[in-house]
Design an enzyme around this catalytic site. Structure first.
Site, PDB file in Angstrom:
ATOM      1  N   GLY A 473       0.469  -1.025   0.076  1.00 42.97           N
ATOM      2  CA  GLY A 473      -0.366   0.000  -0.032  1.00 42.97           C
ATOM      3  C   GLY A 473       1.102   1.655   0.016  1.00 42.97           C
ATOM      4  O   GLY A 473       0.339   2.248  -0.431  1.00 42.97           O
ATOM      5  N   ARG A 516      12.325  -0.411   4.454  1.00 46.37           N
ATOM      6  CA  ARG A 516      13.816  -1.262   3.121  1.00 46.37           C
ATOM      7  C   ARG A 516      13.851  -0.957   2.258  1.00 46.37           C
ATOM      8  O   ARG A 516      14.654  -1.304   1.156  1.00 46.37           O
ATOM      9  CB  ARG A 516      13.732  -2.615   3.620  1.00 46.37           C
ATOM     10  CG  ARG A 516      12.771  -3.406   3.667  1.00 46.37           C
ATOM     11  CD  ARG A 516      13.087  -4.881   3.020  1.00 46.37           C
ATOM     12  NE  ARG A 516      14.015  -5.662   2.222  1.00 46.37           N
ATOM     13  CZ  ARG A 516      13.380  -5.541   1.113  1.00 46.37           C
ATOM     14  NH1 ARG A 516      12.581  -5.613   0.755  1.00 46.37           N
ATOM     15  NH2 ARG A 516      14.706  -5.723   0.233  1.00 46.37           N
ATOM     16  N   THR A 518      12.279   0.765  -0.987  1.00 49.03           N
ATOM     17  CA  THR A 518      12.522   2.378  -1.312  1.00 49.03           C
ATOM     18  C   THR A 518      14.473   2.639  -1.265  1.00 49.03           C
ATOM     19  O   THR A 518      15.169   2.011  -2.196  1.00 49.03           O
ATOM     20  CB  THR A 518      11.843   3.297  -1.320  1.00 49.03           C
ATOM     21  OG1 THR A 518      10.572   3.473  -1.817  1.00 49.03           O
ATOM     22  CG2 THR A 518      12.434   4.441  -2.176  1.00 49.03           C
ATOM     23  N   LYS A 714      16.736   7.391   1.927  1.00 50.01           N
ATOM     24  CA  LYS A 714      16.136   6.444   3.218  1.00 50.01           C
ATOM     25  C   LYS A 714      15.021   5.754   3.475  1.00 50.01           C
ATOM     26  O   LYS A 714      14.420   5.979   2.894  1.00 50.01           O
ATOM     27  CB  LYS A 714      17.131   6.747   4.312  1.00 50.01           C
ATOM     28  CG  LYS A 714      18.251   7.644   4.282  1.00 50.01           C
ATOM     29  CD  LYS A 714      18.880   7.856   5.743  1.00 50.01           C
ATOM     30  CE  LYS A 714      19.395   8.986   5.725  1.00 50.01           C
ATOM     31  NZ  LYS A 714      19.683   9.226   6.966  1.00 50.01           N
ATOM     32  N   GLY A 715      14.737   4.382   4.442  1.00 50.32           N
ATOM     33  CA  GLY A 715      13.452   4.027   5.168  1.00 50.32           C
ATOM     34  C   GLY A 715      12.488   5.625   4.662  1.00 50.32           C
ATOM     35  O   GLY A 715      13.085   6.529   5.540  1.00 50.32           O
ATOM     36  N   GLU A 718       7.588   3.302   8.425  1.00 49.21           N
ATOM     37  CA  GLU A 718       8.270   3.400   9.628  1.00 49.21           C
ATOM     38  C   GLU A 718       7.834   4.167  10.935  1.00 49.21           C
ATOM     39  O   GLU A 718       7.409   4.433  11.845  1.00 49.21           O
ATOM     40  CB  GLU A 718       8.960   2.323  10.065  1.00 49.21           C
ATOM     41  CG  GLU A 718       8.371   0.509   9.601  1.00 49.21           C
ATOM     42  CD  GLU A 718       9.311  -0.378  10.323  1.00 49.21           C
ATOM     43  OE1 GLU A 718       8.249  -1.138  10.860  1.00 49.21           O
ATOM     44  OE2 GLU A 718      10.001  -0.007  10.487  1.00 49.21           O
TER      45      GLU A 718
END
Lengths: 755, 160
Positions: A473, A516, A518, A714-715, A718
């Site tokens: 998503g 993780r 991307t 980066k991430g 989350e």
């Protein structure tokens, strides 16, 4: 640059908007049968008798299976503790005991009701505290004999699943030097992922191979876990992924897939299974409930000399990934603030409750809640301004975390505090003023698990990205990977197609977890596309009789820079290459290398480093109603570090969604456990955030490109959930003038605190 | 289900007239998904709580999972498949795409139906009215903001 930083639409958006997108629960194949599970009706007990005779002759029934009928060896991620079916004893309410296969789901359900089951109920081990009590009944009598993955060593002590102790040896001495000791005890409940699409599986078995069609976040882990359960080679399994109706961590491990596969093989027919909403509520791998005790040795000048931290969390009836999650406290204390020295003891225990698992921001939500509530406690104890105390305690670039890993860019947090301050100047209303403000800071990771991408240039100049990365998503695949590939080759993003996951076709991918995709798979996509680009340039240079370094690719056209007449379309290059030297394609792999750290300090940790860190500050202003106890979030401000923004709207979508989940966790969502049983069993009683619950959000994205990431990314997904409970609890504590150390912060808790 | 238990109904679905023999315990959701292959309407909780199965019956948003198909005689039913005709997306669908209001997409069809009804009843709603209209549609991905923005953009565009 055209594709990076652009708000381009997701490739699956139109299909999802038209109702055309096929989710797992939409799947059907000719000849399929339907199965349902008999699940344990009690949290704990000895199974005395299972009689399936009446069920077997029920109308439409094809097969009835219990543990004795199948390979029922215990398996798991780290600890091999989980059987397919409970046989001797029940370890949690909802645990599978038998499966019925029938022509229709209704027939299977009817037959389930005809299975005779005798269980001698036991008093459940309902909480981690009960599990660790002296003379507690072992949840698993044969725990000492359970094997582990790769033979990893796990100390077997009572119901303790895993224990991580980090003790540098100088903590007690630091406490002896302290002017004062500040102590806090913080408690957080489970959190249910509440994805709308229930877990499902559609399995077929043909010629020695299983094909599992599923909506799953991590097809390769599913493949590996099924290989364990079925006792077959990994290569005997093919996992085909479809659109996922939400996961948030709940669809990272085994669900119904192995049952469907076992039954499909026995019947020689495809088997479809779908959980009911109540089954989901009983068995979803919720975020773990936990308690955190923190003692801080503090000098009157505000120096924190030491912290002593005890974390206890609930693994539930089986270990799942709890042994790895026991490492996470090591990264949440002594990481961003200078705390002198720190002793960490993290334990997780077996209980007679549904196994807990991964939920966005694993463990971080309650660890940050505890750590940042505690920073407020210390500041209040010292009479210091809570924001100023944080800035005074904030460590500098190069500060080493407890694992010895240096945070080279920690000063990004100072900038984040400044950016939040510019938007919402910090103003203390005075404790107990019914209006309050809270602030918290975090360093979060980008999961390092490996990824691979094959990039093919089609003969019409379109680009095909083959990967097993899953888009649950976030848009990491349908937006992120496509924009990265488009930018790298130089073609319109509409001409980039990304495949759906298929473990037969694509290389290993670490799944949609830990923000993780991307960063890691994006890097693989970038590197493979760069290789394709090189081949295109080579070929075009020969075709145009031009120097390679003079060529540019833009908008799908290769041309000599500044000479518009000397040009070829990507289609012309691809076509020429295909029928001369061969099709143009390249494959690249990437996994984040572990950052340098001190292995002496990470002994026994299954998760030893905090790769590709990102830095974030959140602030909330709240009002509490002294009559109703209701908390209103008046304002929420976020400074989020992203490395590099690939698609601003998509990043904002992660921020809004993560914040909503965080607010639910902090204020409204209920997952109460009474005697080992879940109290809430429907969405209605759960308290999920609704549209009308959402406050206005102001977010600033900070770009600090990470050289290892694609275009510096980066991430992203989350972090927005991680500090929310801490920020809200700090703001409410401020508003009511008393510490709120337990979430969710119910109106009752607010009124109690005001009394 | 035996044939003599079947109940004959006539209804329109997305403008098309249907004569159907439905079972006494059959839900509208089962009729749409299993008989008419309209799987855009999602099967979520089957308890009338998540809103993923929202369709319009005579212009009102309802949960198809708890609605008896037998009660649909003479009714006008609209589903997500009927929102647009041909290649072009309906303005609300296009706005969802442009505002990144779709994530996992499982709630999306139901949300679109709820908001379609809202726009028909209140062409210029306030943000609070949009949020209130969505009270029966759970979304765990988006935090709702971009959905609300998408709808407000459509409402603004349509204003004379």
């Amino acid at each position: 640059m055209t594709a990076i930083g652009a708000n381009l639409p997701r490739s699956d958006g139109e299909a999802k908007l038209r109702g055309d997108a096929v989710f797992g629960v939409d799947l059907a194949v000719p000849g399929m049968l339907h199965a349902r599970l008999l699940r344990a009706p009690v949290p704990a007990g000895i199974i005395r008798r299972i009689d399936t005779a009446a069920a077997a002759t029920s109308p439409g029934v094809r097969d009835v299976v219990i543990g004795a009928d199948v390979p029922n060896q215990r398996t798991g991620l780290f600890i091999f503790d989980t059987p397919c079916f409970a046989t001797d004893y029940v370890a949690y309410e909802g645990e599978p005991i038998a499966a019925v296969l029938a022509d229709t789901p209704e027939q299977a359900e009817a037959a389930i009701g005809k299975i005779e089951l005798e269980i001698d109920e036991q008093t459940p081990v309902a909480t981690p505290e009960q599990a660790l009590a002296p003379n507690a009944r072992p949840v698993h009598p044969s725990w000492a004999k359970f094997a582990t993955a790769g033979g990893i060593e796990i100390a077997r002590k009572g119901n303790v699943v895993a224990e991580i102790v980090s003790d540098p040896g100088d903590v007690d001495a630091a406490f002896a030097r302290a002017d004062r000791v500040v102590e806090g005890f913080y408690r957080a409940p489970r959190q249910y992922q509440a994805y709308l699409e229930p877990r499902m599986a559609l399995a077929t078995y043909q010629a020695g191979r299983y094909t599992i069609q599923v909506s799953h976040q991590y097809p390769f882990r599913l493949r590996d876990r099924m290989a364990q359960v079925l006792g077959v080679p990994k290569s005997a399994l093919r996992i085909v992924g479809h659109h996922i109706g939400g996961g948030f961590g709940a669809k990272l491990d085994l669900g119904l897939e192995a049952f469907a596969a076992l039954l499909a093989r026995r019947a020689g027919r495809p088997v479809r299974m779908v959980n009911t909403a109540e089954e989901e509520r009983l068995t979803a791998p919720c975020r773990e409930n936990a308690t955190v005790r923190i003692r801080s040795a503090v000098r009157d000048d505000g120096t924190i000399l030491a912290q002593d931290v005890e974390v206890l969390f609930d693994s539930g009836a089986y270990a799942n990934n709890a042994p790895a999650m026991a490492s996470i406290p090591m990264f949440m204390f002594g990481s961003i603030y200078r705390v002198g020295t720190a002793r960490i003891r993290a334990r997780t225990a077996y209980t007679n409750t549904a196994p807990t698992g991964a939920f966005r921001g694993v463990s971080g939500t309650y660890l940050v809640f505890a750590a940042e509530r505690h920073m407020d406690d210390i500041a209040n104890e010292l009479g210091r301004d809570r924001r100023e105390f944080r800035l005074a305690s904030l460590a500098d670039d190069g500060h080493r975390m407890l694992n010895g890993q240096a945070l080279e860019q920690l000063s990004i947090l100072r900038r984040a505090f400044d950016l939040v301050e510019q938007r919402a100047p910090w103003t203390e209303q005075g404790r107990g003023a019914l209006r309050g403000v809270g602030i918290a800071a975090i360093v979060w990771l980008t999961n390092p698990a490996p990824g691979q991408a094959t990039v093919k240039l089609n003969e019409d100049g379109g680009l095909m990205v083959v990967t097993a990365a899953t888009d649950n998503g976030s848009g990491a695949v349908t937006i992120g990977l496509r924009q990265i590939a488009a930018e790298c080759l130089g073609l319109p993003v509409e001409q980039v197609v990304v495949t759906m996951p298929d473990t037969d076709v694509a290389g290993y991918d670490g799944g949609s977890q830990g923000s993780r995709t991307t960063h890691v798979t994006g890097r693989a996509v970038h590197d493979a596309t760069a290789e394709v680009r090189e081949t295109v340039i080579d070929k075009a240079a020969a075709m145009l009789e031009a120097a390679k370094e003079d060529l540019v690719i833009e908008d799908g056209i290769v041309q000599v820079a500044g000479v518009p007449d000397m040009r070829l379309s990507l289609a012309e290059v691809a076509m020429a290459a295909t029928f001369s030297s061969g099709p143009i394609a390249a494959t690249a792999s990437y996994a984040t290398p572990p950052p340098p750290h001190d292995p002496e300090r990470t002994k026994g940790m299954l998760f030893a480093t905090w790769p590709t860190p990102t830095y974030h500050v959140h602030l909330a202003e709240v009002t509490v109603d002294p009559v109703t106890g209701q908390v209103t979030v008046d304002r929420y401000v976020i400074a989020q570090e992203v490395g590099r923004t690939i698609n601003p709207d998509a990043v904002m979508g992660q921020i809004h969604g993560g914040l909503a989940q965080g607010l639910g966790y902090a204020l409204w969502e209920r997952v109460d456990i009474d005697g080992g049983r879940y109290v809430q069993r429907s969405f209605e009683t759960h308290g999920l955030p609704l549209a009308c619950d959402m406050p206005a959000v102001e977010a600033v994205l900070m770009e600090h490109p990470e050289p290892a990431g694609p275009y510096g990314a980066k991430g992203t997904a989350e972090p927005p959930i991680v500090p929310v409970a801490a920020v809200i609890a700090n703001a409410v504590s401020d508003a009511v003038g008393a510490p709120i150390d337990e979430i969710p912060i119910t109106p009752e808790a607010v009124l109690r605190a005001l009394d | 289900m035996t044939a003599d238990q079947a109940i004959a109904i006539r209804c329109t679905v997305n403008g098309e007239e249907h004569t159907l023999e439905v079972g006494p315990g059959e839900t509208l959701l089962q009729t749409l998904r299993d008989r008419l292959s309209l799987t855009g309407t999602k099967e979520g909780c089957l308890e009338g709580e998540c809103g993923a199965c929202t369709v319009l019956v005579d212009d009102l948003p309802v949960d198809a999972c708890i609605l008896a198909a037998a009660a649909m005689d003479g009714r006008r039913i609209r589903t997500v498949e009927g929102l647009s005709t041909g290649e072009r997306l309906a303005p609300l669908q296009q706005a969802f795409l442009d505002h990144a209001a779709v994530q996992c997409g499982f709630c999306t069809p139901g949300v679109l139906m709820t908001l379609t009804a809202l726009l028909e009843q209140r062409p210029s709603p306030s943000p609070e009215e949009v949020a209130a209209a969505l009270a029966g549609n759970l979304c765990r991905c988006t935090g709702y903001r971009q959905m609300i923005d998408a709808l407000l953009a459509v409402a603004k565009e349509a204003r004379p």
